[in-house]
Scaffold this motif. Sequence first.
Motif, PDB file in Angstrom:
ATOM      1  N   TYR A   1       3.172   6.656  -4.028  1.00 53.48           N
ATOM      2  CA  TYR A   1       1.934   6.202  -3.385  1.00 53.48           C
ATOM      3  C   TYR A   1       2.128   4.845  -2.697  1.00 53.48           C
ATOM      4  O   TYR A   1       1.579   4.598  -1.620  1.00 53.48           O
TER       5      TYR A   1
ATOM      6  N   LEU B   1       2.356  11.138  -0.165  1.00 52.29           N
ATOM      7  CA  LEU B   1       1.109  11.416  -0.894  1.00 52.29           C
ATOM      8  C   LEU B   1       1.279  12.672  -1.748  1.00 52.29           C
ATOM      9  O   LEU B   1       0.854  12.704  -2.909  1.00 52.29           O
TER      10      LEU B   1
ATOM     11  N   ALA C   1      -3.931   6.448  -0.293  1.00 54.03           N
ATOM     12  CA  ALA C   1      -2.974   5.987  -1.297  1.00 54.03           C
ATOM     13  C   ALA C   1      -3.631   5.047  -2.307  1.00 54.03           C
ATOM     14  O   ALA C   1      -3.438   5.198  -3.528  1.00 54.03           O
TER      15      ALA C   1
END
Length: 244
Positions: free
Chosen positions: A156, A137, A171
């Motif tokens: 992501y 992330l 995400a």
Amino acid sequence: MKKIVLLIFIGLLAGNLLAQDPGAAEKNAGNAAWKAKNYAEAFTNFEKYLQANGFKDKAYIYNTAVAASKAKNYQAAEKYFDMAIKNNYKVGSSYLGKAKAEEEQNKSEAMIATLEAGLKAVPGNAKLENEYGTYFLKKGMDAQKANNIDKAVENYTKVTSLSSQALKGQAFTALAQMYFNNGAAILQKATSFANSDKEKYAAEKAKAEASFKKAEGYVGQLKEADPENPVVKELAAQIKAAMK
């Protein structure tokens, strides 16, 4: 008669001392150091104990790894956590400990490989997923800030494969927002020549709409992964308004 009894007693005592496990003194010294939170000394003694008994104590191989980690001896921690993994001892914690030791040594590629191996060995392990998901992330956000959309998507997307609802939600939210913002930015720039160059404006508008479509797709996946997420309705409404 008393002398004979005394000699027999001394002989038994010597026999008991000889019968102690190899490295018992070092093991006890390590335990005492651990209780005193002197982790460097604990590690030194635990390692001596393991060397004396031929590295046969699985629990203390793991304890030695933890002591090394607490003493910030990350190279040794990596070594002993790896041994614990090979012994199939506290597998999830051992993979996590090894990964963190590699991170402290700036061995990012090795850390990711360790986390991925750990997730394969113990699928769905919450701590391993959190470490892995948080890392990607952050990498995704860094790439997004650098306006590298492809790299951001790559990072992501790694998080979306996890079982954690919270991590997947973050995400998918990031992906949807990124594509929405990208489409909005394209339209904003195109506004300046909307009347002067209609052909160019139409081409840019098509790019923006494609970006909005991708955002819409990720909102759908977010809804599927985390139906109660409050961001779903908000993002869906923004995308719908932008596409009109």
